[in-house]
Design an enzyme around this catalytic site. Structure first.
Site, mmCIF file in Angstrom:
data_model
loop_
_atom_site.group_PDB
_atom_site.id
_atom_site.type_symbol
_atom_site.label_atom_id
_atom_site.label_comp_id
_atom_site.label_asym_id
_atom_site.label_seq_id
_atom_site.Cartn_x
_atom_site.Cartn_y
_atom_site.Cartn_z
ATOM 1 N N GLY A 42 1.093 -1.121 -0.049
ATOM 2 C CA GLY A 42 0.019 0.137 -0.004
ATOM 3 C C GLY A 42 0.480 1.417 -0.138
ATOM 4 O O GLY A 42 2.076 0.759 0.539
ATOM 5 N N SER A 43 0.164 2.579 0.141
ATOM 6 C CA SER A 43 1.100 3.882 -0.686
ATOM 7 C C SER A 43 1.978 4.175 1.221
ATOM 8 O O SER A 43 2.953 4.588 1.110
ATOM 9 C CB SER A 43 0.207 4.913 -0.542
ATOM 10 O OG SER A 43 -1.180 5.126 0.428
ATOM 11 N N GLU A 45 3.007 2.212 3.119
ATOM 12 C CA GLU A 45 4.270 1.034 2.845
ATOM 13 C C GLU A 45 5.152 0.803 2.385
ATOM 14 O O GLU A 45 6.234 0.738 2.616
ATOM 15 C CB GLU A 45 3.373 -0.613 3.618
ATOM 16 C CG GLU A 45 2.463 -0.683 4.381
ATOM 17 C CD GLU A 45 1.372 -0.066 4.146
ATOM 18 O OE1 GLU A 45 0.581 0.708 5.052
ATOM 19 O OE2 GLU A 45 0.785 -0.219 2.939
ATOM 20 N N GLU A 64 -5.307 -9.107 1.934
ATOM 21 C CA GLU A 64 -4.676 -9.052 3.204
ATOM 22 C C GLU A 64 -4.339 -10.540 4.146
ATOM 23 O O GLU A 64 -3.677 -10.999 4.936
ATOM 24 C CB GLU A 64 -4.282 -7.637 4.092
ATOM 25 C CG GLU A 64 -4.496 -6.194 3.911
ATOM 26 C CD GLU A 64 -5.135 -5.747 2.537
ATOM 27 O OE1 GLU A 64 -6.314 -6.381 2.105
ATOM 28 O OE2 GLU A 64 -4.419 -4.742 1.892
ATOM 29 N N HIS A 87 -1.193 -2.906 5.043
ATOM 30 C CA HIS A 87 -1.789 -1.239 4.915
ATOM 31 C C HIS A 87 -2.623 -1.293 5.802
ATOM 32 O O HIS A 87 -4.147 -0.832 5.683
ATOM 33 C CB HIS A 87 -2.116 -1.189 3.460
ATOM 34 C CG HIS A 87 -2.547 0.075 2.717
ATOM 35 N ND1 HIS A 87 -1.690 1.140 3.023
ATOM 36 C CD2 HIS A 87 -3.419 0.832 2.294
ATOM 37 C CE1 HIS A 87 -2.200 2.065 3.033
ATOM 38 N NE2 HIS A 87 -3.322 1.586 2.050
ATOM 39 N N HIS A 294 -18.470 -26.122 21.597
ATOM 40 C CA HIS A 294 -18.997 -25.108 20.903
ATOM 41 C C HIS A 294 -20.559 -24.934 20.845
ATOM 42 O O HIS A 294 -20.667 -24.190 20.346
ATOM 43 C CB HIS A 294 -18.865 -26.132 19.129
ATOM 44 C CG HIS A 294 -18.912 -25.069 17.495
ATOM 45 N ND1 HIS A 294 -19.072 -26.104 16.894
ATOM 46 C CD2 HIS A 294 -19.375 -24.471 17.819
ATOM 47 C CE1 HIS A 294 -19.340 -25.215 15.862
ATOM 48 N NE2 HIS A 294 -19.196 -23.979 16.549
ATOM 49 N N GLY A 414 -11.052 -21.979 13.589
ATOM 50 C CA GLY A 414 -12.984 -22.117 13.991
ATOM 51 C C GLY A 414 -13.403 -21.025 12.315
ATOM 52 O O GLY A 414 -14.262 -21.453 11.880
#
Length: 540
Positions: A42-43, A45, A64, A87, A294, A414
């Site tokens: 991204g810009s 980074e 991502e 980003h 669960h 999960g």
């Protein structure tokens, strides 16, 4: 993960060479073994990667969540933290599902997220993360946006140590875009001991209870394999002739599933756990919660007349365990302390053996059991399976036994979207090993971009898609919430997905198998190809 992080033998940083934050961070990455970076650019980074060292490797993910899943698999495979670059707020948001999974998996990740320039942060600029340190919480162990550019290298060093300390997990450092070119002093890595030993008196108490037990059971969780304690848990089970169960929802294989003492897999339901453990007078839970549930349940957590003991590296897990005695510390050290005690004077009789699963018929459409039994016959013992096929998991547990340490990975959370990119990371971290990504058709839609990364890196991964054209896990689970057997469950049908076409669009070879007579050759060809292949199998 690693017991000792020892950097004393590494060459000292040269202050003359380190002029900027970027220089100091690259130096730390090199000496921490973080030379592989998993990222989607991204810009904010871009300045981090100016003058990127030629000895480093940039692994591009097309989304991502895929980036974090690949890093998770790589970190587990290498037993070291992986460095992730995301980003700002949008990228971290896209990644949060797999950040949550990394947190549950106890995977050490150092996430460096971009941020807008400090000078314009008061004006809420485009692409800023207004609460960067808060955004990933509570599913990171630590997060920070350093107060000064000069503090960034020290923050990344601290993040690495925290990520690697048990229980391991992800951390995040937000770095404004203009920090990378600011002056900074080098940060020397330190010797940090991260092996915590359980209190001897508690280990002695658990050992005495184990010795006095007539019908002990051991429940193993992912931390046994994470802490390199496979041989120790096998030795303890054999010493006591204890039946061994796999903990509910465990993300690793921690005991050979073809062993005479292996009893099977516990479900994530309280009453079912109690029923399966009935008859045991001592239950030793090693490296797992006691227990992961669960659905809502009722009644006792262990069978009547049974005592519960637990070995865990996680103080939080120890704190909410409802009954019994818990020792907190390294699983490997705790098991070795138990093994250091004198063996019982009288050996117990072997408990009943687990019954083998009958061979499935070659019906058409194929059963999942037939597919996985065929795979079991073709797989080498050291092949690695990365699984994300929830509805097929009980069949896999019956038909595809894992018999060696570090040959099975799945998600403890999960959450879907982990398995396909994690297979890429595992293959990168275990070069030369064949990897099988066992994925459901629904699961495959969460991070299919992993196919592109696998092709670009030319990794030996067979993506086996079990296509039952539905979210079968939800349909199977619906009666728990009051649905009748024949009720229509909205949003659970998945017609019309073409997985070979999807693979081709990502640059991978793929094929569909519907005839059971073609299955063996198709799987063997994919496994032996040495490259990423997708095999879609239509199952009943």
């Amino acid at each position: 993960m690693t017991e000792i992080l020892d950097f004393q033998g590494m060459p000292a940083s040269s202050p003359a060479r380190i002029h900027t934050v970027r220089d100091a961070v690259f130096d730390l990455m090199r000496r921490f073994g973080l030379g592989t970076v998993f990222a989607n650019p991204g810009s904010t980074e871009l300045p981090m990667f100016r003058d990127f060292p030629m000895s480093f490797r940039y692994v591009l993910g097309l989304q991502e969540a895929t980036v974090v899943g690949m890093a998770d698999g790589y970190a587990q495979a290498t037993r070291n933290a992986a460095l992730v670059n995301l980003h700002s707020a949008a990228g971290v948001g896209n990644a949060m599902g797999n950040i949550f999974t990394a947190y549950r998996n106890r995977t050490p990740l150092v996430i460096v997220a971009g941020q807008q320039a400090r000078a314009i942060l008061p004006f809420e600029p485009f692409l800023c993360s207004s609460r960067a340190a808060e955004l990933p919480r509570p599913y990171v162990k630590w997060s920070i946006e350093p107060a000064r550019a000069q503090d960034v290298p020290q923050a990344i060093a601290r993040a690495y140590y925290i990520a690697m300390m048990p229980p391991c997990g992800p951390v995040l450092v937000s770095v404004p875009v203009d920090d990378w070119d600011q002056p900074a002093a080098p940060v020397a890595p330190r010797l940090v001991s991260v092996a915590v030993r359980a209190q001897p008196s508690i280990i002695d108490r658990i050992g005495a209870m184990l010795d006095a037990s007539e019908r002990p059971a051991i429940v193993v969780g992912a931390a046994v394999d994470r802490d390199n304690a496979w041989d120790d848990i096998v030795a303890l089970a054999q010493r006591h002739n204890a039946r061994v169960w796999a903990a509910p929802m465990s993300g690793r294989c921690s005991f050979p599933e073809d062993h005479r003492l292996f009893a099977g897999f516990l479900p994530a339901m309280r009453e079912s756990i109690v029923s399966r453990l009935a008859g045991h007078d001592l239950i030793l839970v090693a490296g797992a919660p006691a227990f992961a549930y669960h659905v809502e349940g009722a009644g006792p957590h262990v069978p009547e007349g049974a005592a519960l003991c637990q070995l865990t590296e996680d103080p939080d897990t120890a704190a909410w365990t409802p009954v019994g005695v818990t020792a907190v510390g390294s699983l490997r050290l705790s098991l070795r302390d138990l093994l250091a005690r004198p063996a019982p004077a009288v050996a117990r009789r072997l408990p009943p053996a687990r019954q083998p699963t009958p061979r499935a018929a070659a019906d058409m459409p194929m059963s999942t059991a037939f597919v996985l039994q065929t795979l079991a016959e073709l797989r080498r013992p050291d092949d690695i399976v990365v699984e994300e096929a929830p509805s097929a998991r009980p069949v896999m547990q019956a038909c595809l036994p894992h018999v060696r340490s570090e040959t099975f990975y799945t998600m403890d959370s999960g959450g879907l979207g982990y398995g396909m990119p994690a297979a890429v990371g595992v293959a990168l971290g275990k070069p030369g090993r064949r990897v099988i990504a066992l994925i459901g058709d629904g699961s495959s839609m969460y991070s299919p971009q992993a196919l592109w990364s696998a092709r670009q890196l030319n990794l030996p991964i067979t993506f086996l898609i079990l296509n039952n054209r539905r979210y079968a896990a939800l349909q199977d689970f619906a009666p728990v919430f009051g649905f009748a057997k024949d009720d229509v469950i909205e949003g659970t049908e998945l017609p019309g997905l073409d997985f070979p076409a999807l693979a081709a669009g990502m640059g991978c070879k793929g094929l569909r198998v519907e005839d059971p007579r073609r299955l063996r050759d198709a799987l063997a060809d994919a496994l032996d190809s040495g490259e990423p292949r997708l095999v879609e199998v239509r199952v009943a």
